[in-house]
Write a protein that holds these residues in place. Sequence first.
Motif, PDB file in Angstrom:
ATOM      1  N   ASN A 443       0.824  -1.209   0.000  1.00 13.72           N
ATOM      2  CA  ASN A 443       0.000   0.000   0.000  1.00 13.72           C
ATOM      3  C   ASN A 443       0.862   1.265   0.000  1.00 13.72           C
ATOM      4  O   ASN A 443       0.706   2.151   0.845  1.00 13.72           O
ATOM      5  N   VAL A 472      -7.781   6.347  -0.026  1.00  6.51           N
ATOM      6  CA  VAL A 472      -8.208   6.972   1.233  1.00  6.51           C
ATOM      7  C   VAL A 472      -9.195   6.005   1.884  1.00  6.51           C
ATOM      8  O   VAL A 472     -10.217   5.650   1.276  1.00  6.51           O
ATOM      9  N   ASN A 473      -8.820   5.582   3.071  1.00 13.29           N
ATOM     10  CA  ASN A 473      -9.645   4.580   3.790  1.00 13.29           C
ATOM     11  C   ASN A 473      -9.851   3.330   2.932  1.00 13.29           C
ATOM     12  O   ASN A 473     -10.938   2.733   2.890  1.00 13.29           O
ATOM     13  N   GLY A 474      -8.804   2.961   2.214  1.00 11.58           N
ATOM     14  CA  GLY A 474      -8.848   1.749   1.416  1.00 11.58           C
ATOM     15  C   GLY A 474      -9.573   1.887   0.100  1.00 11.58           C
ATOM     16  O   GLY A 474      -9.708   0.906  -0.633  1.00 11.58           O
ATOM     17  N   GLU A 475     -10.071   3.068  -0.219  1.00 12.18           N
ATOM     18  CA  GLU A 475     -10.813   3.285  -1.458  1.00 12.18           C
ATOM     19  C   GLU A 475     -10.041   4.239  -2.371  1.00 12.18           C
ATOM     20  O   GLU A 475      -9.386   5.183  -1.901  1.00 12.18           O
ATOM     21  N   THR A 477      -9.367   7.287  -4.760  1.00 15.66           N
ATOM     22  CA  THR A 477      -9.863   8.663  -4.690  1.00 15.66           C
ATOM     23  C   THR A 477     -10.517   9.112  -5.990  1.00 15.66           C
ATOM     24  O   THR A 477     -11.188  10.151  -6.014  1.00 15.66           O
TER      25      THR A 477
END
Length: 508
Positions: A443, A472-475, A477
């Motif tokens: 990541n 962002v938060n695993g998602e 952007t």
Amino acid sequence: METSAYERLVQALRGAGVVVDDKGDFGSAQTPGHGHGDRGTTFRRTADGVLLWVHNDDRDAVLEQLGLAMSDLFDAKQTEYSYGDGRKVTRWYDSETGKKRFAQGGNKTGTALFAVETIPKDVPDMPVFVVEGEKDVRALQAVGQVAVSPPQGAMTDPARFDWTPLHGRPVLVVRDMDDPGLTHAKRVHELLRDHCDVVIVEPAVGKDSADHVAAGLDASAFTMLRTPMPEGVRSFSEVLGDWWSWMHQPVSERRVYSTPWEDLNDKLAGGLHPKRSYIFAGRPGAGKTVAALNIAQHVAEKHCPVLVASLEMPDLEMASRMVAAGSQAHYGQITRRELDDNAARRVQTYMESDRPDSTALWMLDKSSLTIEQIRSYAEQMQQSVGLGLLVIDHIGLIKATRNGMSRRDAIGHASWQCSVMAKELDIVVLLACQLNRGTEQENRPPVTSDLKESGDIEQNADVVALLHHPLVNGERTGDVEIRLGKNRTGPAGAVVTLPWRGQIARIG
């Protein structure tokens, strides 16, 4: 007593009414037809005749005015040169043609050099001249030098003869001023360079050592070999002239191909530059093919010929992506061939515009090609319609040039050949490349060391652009970063952030 060639020449000069300054073994004279103060003709006695040099006229023409021929410059009609091992060489001039002739006799298989016995064994630091012919040996002997020559000069391989008497001594190889003479001198140098201090020199005037000595010059006047510059090497001043033209070239004529993204162009000194290779790398699904095709389409729409060599994607799929990008219609609908009204309208508008027909883009749909085969296609296209940009998708699928090459070596070879091809064909080469999956697992943004299978890819490329989708938060952007891990045309480490529009096969 028969008149010597030296005396015959002096008598002929005086008989022509010119001023002669004779020193006994050498001298100078007024060249016939020139002023009384002129001393343009020089001559020197040798063991077998006289050497003549005319500084300000044609030597053959002067001899004709004097009623002489080249054969008159030798003491005898036939000059015999004896070698220490029994070889005998006879020199004479053909009475009909006037051309010099040679005959070999005695020990014709001998390996001794002519006059090798004159090398003083008790003076190891005395320089030895290697010349091309017995006459040249006698010329240098006339000015107090030690000289040797292999039989038949440049007409035979010098490796056939015994050069050991020269080992450990300073040696000067005098080349004759023609191509065979240079070849012969280099071969002798090659035979001696590991055994003695040897250099190649040239006569300051004329074609050989005899002309040099006849011109009144001594051994110190020989010059070091003047070899031509290697092909392709240019002086700074010459390059500077081209640079000045390049610097002031009108903007309309500059061959820098912009990408679709102005921010990236700013980081690449205006865009993609011919003679350079560019890597666009990403993990599967990161958009490396989208980026490559977006650039290819953008450049081709500006009427610059582009060739896309896809080793992975059929040409119909490439066309689908380009239609989606060009029309901004949903790519998924195009691949399913199920267009809603909006997508159909967009595609129809794009197809009816002049953009497709004016797009100078060609596609090569083959799944098994070596880099040499790709270059052959590029060369043929350049000769046919021209070529500004070659896109290869992707480097990991290029076939090994030779059987048995490791995958790493095959990729390294392909990347190097792409760099060479860019320079030699004066084009931009853009390669799509996969990244190792470590960046995804960790990541983190990719770096150039993540290029898959070979570090040579980074080394050989001029620019390495790494595609990264920040999370962002695993998602995701919704943006994609083009990270310049290497950039020979601008700042390395720069990051260009653009909207990711994968649904229409576009970035930005």
